[in-house]
Design a protein around this motif. Structure first.
Motif, PDB file in Angstrom:
ATOM      1  N   LEU A  65       1.175  -0.977   0.021  1.00  0.00           N
ATOM      2  CA  LEU A  65      -0.072   0.402   0.063  1.00  0.00           C
ATOM      3  C   LEU A  65       0.956   0.921   0.015  1.00  0.00           C
ATOM      4  O   LEU A  65       0.827   1.682   1.102  1.00  0.00           O
ATOM      5  CB  LEU A  65      -1.381   0.162   1.352  1.00  0.00           C
ATOM      6  CG  LEU A  65      -1.878  -1.695   1.424  1.00  0.00           C
ATOM      7  CD1 LEU A  65      -2.586  -0.984   2.875  1.00  0.00           C
ATOM      8  CD2 LEU A  65      -2.654  -1.803   0.896  1.00  0.00           C
ATOM      9  N   PRO A  66       1.698   1.496  -1.424  1.00  0.00           N
ATOM     10  CA  PRO A  66       2.747   2.672  -1.293  1.00  0.00           C
ATOM     11  C   PRO A  66       1.839   3.791  -1.481  1.00  0.00           C
ATOM     12  O   PRO A  66       3.147   5.073  -0.676  1.00  0.00           O
ATOM     13  CB  PRO A  66       3.038   2.242  -2.454  1.00  0.00           C
ATOM     14  CG  PRO A  66       2.219   1.898  -3.607  1.00  0.00           C
ATOM     15  CD  PRO A  66       1.340   0.819  -2.143  1.00  0.00           C
ATOM     16  N   ASP A  67       0.186   4.189  -1.225  1.00  0.00           N
ATOM     17  CA  ASP A  67      -0.576   5.793  -1.505  1.00  0.00           C
ATOM     18  C   ASP A  67      -1.486   5.852  -0.375  1.00  0.00           C
ATOM     19  O   ASP A  67      -2.116   4.359  -0.603  1.00  0.00           O
ATOM     20  CB  ASP A  67       0.177   5.943  -2.441  1.00  0.00           C
ATOM     21  CG  ASP A  67      -0.976   5.148  -3.752  1.00  0.00           C
ATOM     22  OD1 ASP A  67      -1.431   4.832  -3.080  1.00  0.00           O
ATOM     23  OD2 ASP A  67      -0.256   5.322  -4.746  1.00  0.00           O
ATOM     24  N   ALA A  72      -7.037   3.636   0.067  1.00  0.00           N
ATOM     25  CA  ALA A  72      -8.527   3.412   0.640  1.00  0.00           C
ATOM     26  C   ALA A  72      -8.929   2.636   0.281  1.00  0.00           C
ATOM     27  O   ALA A  72     -10.332   2.454   0.867  1.00  0.00           O
ATOM     28  CB  ALA A  72      -8.627   5.040   0.361  1.00  0.00           C
ATOM     29  N   GLU A  73      -8.304   1.816  -0.767  1.00  0.00           N
ATOM     30  CA  GLU A  73      -9.469   0.808  -1.447  1.00  0.00           C
ATOM     31  C   GLU A  73      -9.182  -0.698  -1.111  1.00  0.00           C
ATOM     32  O   GLU A  73      -9.674  -1.695  -1.481  1.00  0.00           O
ATOM     33  CB  GLU A  73      -8.772   1.497  -3.432  1.00  0.00           C
ATOM     34  CG  GLU A  73      -8.793   1.998  -3.725  1.00  0.00           C
ATOM     35  CD  GLU A  73      -8.357   2.666  -5.497  1.00  0.00           C
ATOM     36  OE1 GLU A  73      -8.284   1.296  -6.027  1.00  0.00           O
ATOM     37  OE2 GLU A  73      -8.966   3.865  -5.791  1.00  0.00           O
ATOM     38  N   VAL A  74      -7.842  -0.987  -0.165  1.00  0.00           N
ATOM     39  CA  VAL A  74      -8.221  -2.190   0.023  1.00  0.00           C
ATOM     40  C   VAL A  74      -9.468  -3.137   0.711  1.00  0.00           C
ATOM     41  O   VAL A  74      -9.700  -2.031   1.349  1.00  0.00           O
ATOM     42  CB  VAL A  74      -5.999  -2.270   0.908  1.00  0.00           C
ATOM     43  CG1 VAL A  74      -6.882  -1.533   2.323  1.00  0.00           C
ATOM     44  CG2 VAL A  74      -5.555  -4.054   1.299  1.00  0.00           C
ATOM     45  N   LYS A  75      -8.904  -4.007   0.625  1.00  0.00           N
ATOM     46  CA  LYS A  75      -9.970  -4.906   1.365  1.00  0.00           C
ATOM     47  C   LYS A  75      -9.448  -4.833   2.952  1.00  0.00           C
ATOM     48  O   LYS A  75      -8.856  -5.205   3.052  1.00  0.00           O
ATOM     49  CB  LYS A  75     -10.459  -5.789   0.712  1.00  0.00           C
ATOM     50  CG  LYS A  75     -10.425  -6.262  -0.743  1.00  0.00           C
ATOM     51  CD  LYS A  75     -12.429  -6.005  -0.789  1.00  0.00           C
ATOM     52  CE  LYS A  75     -13.099  -6.373  -2.591  1.00  0.00           C
ATOM     53  NZ  LYS A  75     -12.169  -5.485  -3.456  1.00  0.00           N
ATOM     54  N   GLU A  76     -10.620  -5.072   3.695  1.00  0.00           N
ATOM     55  CA  GLU A  76     -10.341  -5.198   5.238  1.00  0.00           C
ATOM     56  C   GLU A  76     -10.051  -6.378   5.948  1.00  0.00           C
ATOM     57  O   GLU A  76      -9.031  -6.016   6.099  1.00  0.00           O
ATOM     58  CB  GLU A  76     -11.208  -4.580   5.935  1.00  0.00           C
ATOM     59  CG  GLU A  76     -11.148  -4.941   6.969  1.00  0.00           C
ATOM     60  CD  GLU A  76     -12.937  -4.898   8.023  1.00  0.00           C
ATOM     61  OE1 GLU A  76     -12.567  -4.973   9.436  1.00  0.00           O
ATOM     62  OE2 GLU A  76     -13.321  -3.838   7.685  1.00  0.00           O
ATOM     63  N   GLN A  77      -9.875  -7.651   5.240  1.00  0.00           N
ATOM     64  CA  GLN A  77      -9.557  -9.078   5.500  1.00  0.00           C
ATOM     65  C   GLN A  77      -7.455  -8.466   4.740  1.00  0.00           C
ATOM     66  O   GLN A  77      -7.163  -9.119   5.568  1.00  0.00           O
ATOM     67  CB  GLN A  77     -10.111 -10.298   4.494  1.00  0.00           C
ATOM     68  CG  GLN A  77      -9.174 -11.690   4.935  1.00  0.00           C
ATOM     69  CD  GLN A  77     -10.141 -12.736   4.391  1.00  0.00           C
ATOM     70  OE1 GLN A  77     -11.152 -12.482   4.870  1.00  0.00           O
ATOM     71  NE2 GLN A  77      -9.798 -13.739   4.128  1.00  0.00           N
ATOM     72  N   GLU A  78      -6.860  -7.979   3.892  1.00  0.00           N
ATOM     73  CA  GLU A  78      -5.844  -7.857   2.967  1.00  0.00           C
ATOM     74  C   GLU A  78      -5.213  -6.974   4.149  1.00  0.00           C
ATOM     75  O   GLU A  78      -4.203  -7.538   4.674  1.00  0.00           O
ATOM     76  CB  GLU A  78      -5.852  -7.978   1.686  1.00  0.00           C
ATOM     77  CG  GLU A  78      -4.280  -7.367   1.361  1.00  0.00           C
ATOM     78  CD  GLU A  78      -4.121  -7.276   0.036  1.00  0.00           C
ATOM     79  OE1 GLU A  78      -3.322  -6.800  -0.425  1.00  0.00           O
ATOM     80  OE2 GLU A  78      -5.141  -7.110  -0.874  1.00  0.00           O
ATOM     81  N   LEU A  79      -6.173  -5.820   5.006  1.00  0.00           N
ATOM     82  CA  LEU A  79      -5.680  -4.867   5.552  1.00  0.00           C
ATOM     83  C   LEU A  79      -5.010  -5.140   6.891  1.00  0.00           C
ATOM     84  O   LEU A  79      -4.137  -5.659   7.695  1.00  0.00           O
ATOM     85  CB  LEU A  79      -6.683  -3.420   5.825  1.00  0.00           C
ATOM     86  CG  LEU A  79      -5.944  -2.474   6.733  1.00  0.00           C
ATOM     87  CD1 LEU A  79      -5.029  -1.718   6.277  1.00  0.00           C
ATOM     88  CD2 LEU A  79      -7.164  -1.372   6.654  1.00  0.00           C
ATOM     89  N   ALA A  99      -7.527   7.062   4.900  1.00  0.00           N
ATOM     90  CA  ALA A  99      -7.358   7.539   3.603  1.00  0.00           C
ATOM     91  C   ALA A  99      -8.334   7.142   2.795  1.00  0.00           C
ATOM     92  O   ALA A  99      -8.296   8.267   1.786  1.00  0.00           O
ATOM     93  CB  ALA A  99      -7.104   6.531   3.217  1.00  0.00           C
ATOM     94  N   GLN A 100      -9.454   7.517   2.621  1.00  0.00           N
ATOM     95  CA  GLN A 100     -11.164   7.171   2.691  1.00  0.00           C
ATOM     96  C   GLN A 100     -11.450   8.538   2.433  1.00  0.00           C
ATOM     97  O   GLN A 100     -11.787   9.205   1.646  1.00  0.00           O
ATOM     98  CB  GLN A 100     -11.848   5.624   2.717  1.00  0.00           C
ATOM     99  CG  GLN A 100     -11.483   4.464   2.397  1.00  0.00           C
ATOM    100  CD  GLN A 100     -12.697   3.901   3.522  1.00  0.00           C
ATOM    101  OE1 GLN A 100     -13.359   4.264   3.972  1.00  0.00           O
ATOM    102  NE2 GLN A 100     -12.566   2.681   1.638  1.00  0.00           N
ATOM    103  N   MET A 101     -10.988   9.594   3.747  1.00  0.00           N
ATOM    104  CA  MET A 101     -11.633  10.528   3.465  1.00  0.00           C
ATOM    105  C   MET A 101     -10.399  11.823   2.940  1.00  0.00           C
ATOM    106  O   MET A 101     -11.208  12.672   2.463  1.00  0.00           O
ATOM    107  CB  MET A 101     -11.478  11.259   5.351  1.00  0.00           C
ATOM    108  CG  MET A 101     -12.444  11.821   5.622  1.00  0.00           C
ATOM    109  SD  MET A 101     -12.035  12.427   7.283  1.00  0.00           S
ATOM    110  CE  MET A 101     -12.746  14.319   7.296  1.00  0.00           C
ATOM    111  N   ILE A 102      -8.836  10.730   2.587  1.00  0.00           N
ATOM    112  CA  ILE A 102      -8.869  12.140   2.293  1.00  0.00           C
ATOM    113  C   ILE A 102      -8.595  12.334   0.430  1.00  0.00           C
ATOM    114  O   ILE A 102      -8.807  13.013  -0.286  1.00  0.00           O
ATOM    115  CB  ILE A 102      -7.269  11.529   3.011  1.00  0.00           C
ATOM    116  CG1 ILE A 102      -6.581  12.136   3.399  1.00  0.00           C
ATOM    117  CG2 ILE A 102      -6.034  12.206   1.379  1.00  0.00           C
ATOM    118  CD1 ILE A 102      -5.143  11.416   4.303  1.00  0.00           C
TER     119      ILE A 102
END
Length: 357
Positions: A65-67, A72-79, A99-102
């Motif tokens: 997740l470089p940026d 913001a787009e990563v799936k929760e399970q992967e996070l 990140a989604q808010m940004i």
């Protein structure tokens, strides 16, 4: 040798700290850039976690997740899998929310002021101050446990640092000391001084401290009495039996509730209390589940901030299981556990038995 202590102006003290920092600062991967995103990730990871433990997680997290957009787009399970082992999983969830808010409210551009940073989920005064000063050069303090410890020893301040009024007063004092052009370095000097000299556990190395000449507690036995903190409440002890259930080469997991301790994470099935082997066998019989083998895996303990789990584990390999029983679980392979499913470190003692015989 400790210098004779005398009153010095705060400007001199700040200068001494910066001179020391220039020669002795730690070489940390997140200090190689002024990128606010990478500084933010490091600061959130460093909450409640040792620097050495964070380094590996930090590198893996940024590789995937470089940026801000990727986060913001990563799936929760992967996070959650990327965060596995760091604990305090709400930190990761708040990272994604921020990140989604940004992306939606700031058009993907990282907020560059202390005031705007405070609006993001999971960012408090310290983190906002760290990002604003280090990434953007804003003249704001970043006051954490290191600062409270050093400052109360420096001033022989006996006020309880758990009181908000005391914390606010110290923050104002640190803000008044900020050098005009090097706020970020000054804040990081406190961090390094707290990590290497005025350490949290053990006797401080006062003879190496750049501000010992100004410190009222330098070289004194009573230094370990600072900072003054109200004693924490005794942790609640919960006894649990943990089940490592294996069926047809797969392991049975269940998901924790969306709210509460370890919310939304995967876990091994468990039951309150420590069950004897006889009690386990009776429960299996009642569920019409035929076990091929039952192995006791021993005891383990995990400490949360307010709760201790005292656990006893069993590995149960099944010949046959009623379909109704299976519907309560998710069956996964060893490889899926290693790559996809985030199991909290609370279960680490039993996670090591996956794939073993």
């Amino acid at each position: 040798m400790i210098h004779e202590r005398k009153e010095v102006c705060m400007g001199d003290l700040a200068n001494d700290m910066l001179l020391w920092y220039d020669k002795n600062h730690r070489d940390l991967p997140w200090r190689h850039s002024k990128n606010p995103y990478t500084i933010w990730i490091s600061e959130i990871m460093l909450q409640q976690t040792r620097v050495e433990a964070v380094k590996g997680y930090y590198a893996r997290f940024l590789e995937r997740l470089p940026d801000v957009q990727a986060l913001a787009e990563v799936k929760e399970q992967e996070l959650m899998k990327l965060w596995q082992g760091l604990g305090y999983y709400n930190r990761a969830r708040n990272l994604k929310k921020a990140a989604q808010m940004i992306m939606t409210q700031y058009d993907g551009v990282f907020p560059d002021t202390y005031e705007e940073l405070l609006k993001l989920p999971g960012i408090g005064e310290y983190t906002a101050g760290a990002i604003a000063s280090i990434a953007f050069g804003q003249s704001v303090p970043a006051v954490d446990g290191n600062v409270y410890r050093i400052y109360t020893r420096l001033m022989a301040q006996k006020d309880d640092i758990m009181q908000n009024a005391v914390r606010k007063a110290i923050r104002n004092e640190i803000a008044a000391m900020l050098p005009e052009k090097r706020a970020g370095d000054f804040n990081q000097a406190w961090m390094d001084l707290g990590a290497d000299i005025c350490i949290p556990n053990g006797k401080p190395l006062c003879e190496k401290c750049p501000i010992a000449k100004s410190c009222k507690m330098a070289g004194k036995e009573e230094v370990l009495a600072y900072p003054v903190k109200k004693k924490k409440k005794t942790r609640k002890i919960e006894e649990k039996t943990i089940f490592l259930l294996e069926y047809q080469g797969k392991y049975l997991l269940q998901k924790r509730p969306d709210k509460g301790l370890l919310a939304g994470l995967w876990e091994f099935p468990s039951q309150e209390g420590k069950l004897s082997l006889e009690e386990v066998e009776k429960q299996l019989h009642a569920m019409h589940a035929k076990a091929e083998t039952i192995d006791m895996l021993g005891s383990a303990k995990h400490i949360f901030s307010h709760i201790e789990w005292h656990m006893l584990g069993y590995r149960i390999c099944f010949d046959t299981i009623e379909q109704d029983f299976l519907e309560d679980f998710t069956a996964v392979t060893k490889e899926q556990i290693e790559t996809e499913y985030s199991i909290p470190s609370a279960f680490a003692a039993y996670l090591s038995y996956i794939g073993s015989k």
